[in-house]
Design an enzyme around this catalytic site. Structure first.
Site, PDB file in Angstrom:
ATOM      1  N   LYS A   1     -75.374 -38.399  35.837  1.00 60.14           N
ATOM      2  CA  LYS A   1     -73.975 -39.088  36.052  1.00 60.14           C
ATOM      3  C   LYS A   1     -73.619 -40.345  35.237  1.00 60.14           C
ATOM      4  CE  LYS A   1     -75.136 -38.863  40.383  1.00 60.14           C
ATOM      5  NZ  LYS A   1     -76.431 -38.476  40.199  1.00 60.14           N
TER       6      LYS A   1
ATOM      7  N   PHE B   1     -77.916 -45.681  36.263  1.00 64.17           N
ATOM      8  CA  PHE B   1     -77.814 -46.810  37.437  1.00 64.17           C
ATOM      9  C   PHE B   1     -78.838 -46.811  38.584  1.00 64.17           C
ATOM     10  CE2 PHE B   1     -73.414 -48.695  38.125  1.00 64.17           C
ATOM     11  CZ  PHE B   1     -73.202 -49.123  36.730  1.00 64.17           C
ATOM     12  N   TYR B   2     -79.646 -45.807  38.409  1.00 66.47           N
ATOM     13  CA  TYR B   2     -80.624 -45.899  39.334  1.00 66.47           C
ATOM     14  C   TYR B   2     -81.839 -46.630  38.615  1.00 66.47           C
ATOM     15  CZ  TYR B   2     -78.313 -41.595  41.195  1.00 66.47           C
ATOM     16  OH  TYR B   2     -77.570 -40.649  41.795  1.00 66.47           O
ATOM     17  N   GLY B   3     -81.953 -47.735  39.128  1.00 74.13           N
ATOM     18  CA  GLY B   3     -83.087 -48.581  38.724  1.00 74.13           C
ATOM     19  C   GLY B   3     -82.847 -49.924  38.189  1.00 74.13           C
TER      20      GLY B   3
ATOM     21  N   VAL C   1     -84.463 -46.859  35.675  1.00 69.51           N
ATOM     22  CA  VAL C   1     -85.853 -46.529  36.149  1.00 69.51           C
ATOM     23  C   VAL C   1     -86.121 -45.035  36.539  1.00 69.51           C
ATOM     24  CG1 VAL C   1     -87.290 -46.999  38.274  1.00 69.51           C
ATOM     25  CG2 VAL C   1     -86.102 -48.960  37.442  1.00 69.51           C
TER      26      VAL C   1
END
Length: 110
Positions: A82, A56-58, A61
């Site tokens: 995660k 989910f980070y990005g 990304v």
């Protein structure tokens, strides 16, 4: 540094959280791509042996930056991702749609 067991691997108590590598709101490219790569390389040089990330980070990304900066991975580097998060299809202030799920079946196909 003291250590503990994480997913069967002995790691130091201090790790690196990759959530802030992407752009504002944990979405999109970082403000300074080269600096993000330098940060990742530096934390490993300083002895950090595990990195916490998420699809989910990005989205994706932080994972791509980690791959660019550190692949091929050192044998003692543990990357923890995660899974199971769900968020709205549109992220406020962003033009792109975010993935709506990072359940394990989704993570395996990314």
């Amino acid at each position: 540094m003291s250590t503990f067991t994480l997913a069967g691997h002995r790691v130091g108590r201090v790790g690196y959280g990759a959530m802030q590598l992407p752009g504002p709101g944990v979405f999109g490219p970082p403000r300074d791509h080269d600096e993000a790569v330098r940060v990742l390389r530096r934390v490993v040089e300083l002895g950090i042996d595990h990195i916490d990330t998420s699809q989910f980070y990005g989205p994706n990304v932080s994972n791509e930056l980690i791959k660019e900066a550190l692949h091929p991975y050192a044998d003692d580097l543990v990357i923890v991702s995660k899974v199971g998060a769900v968020r709205a299809r549109r992220v406020s202030g962003c033009r792109r749609s975010a993935p709506t799920s990072s359940w394990p079946r989704s993570a395996r196909t990314s």
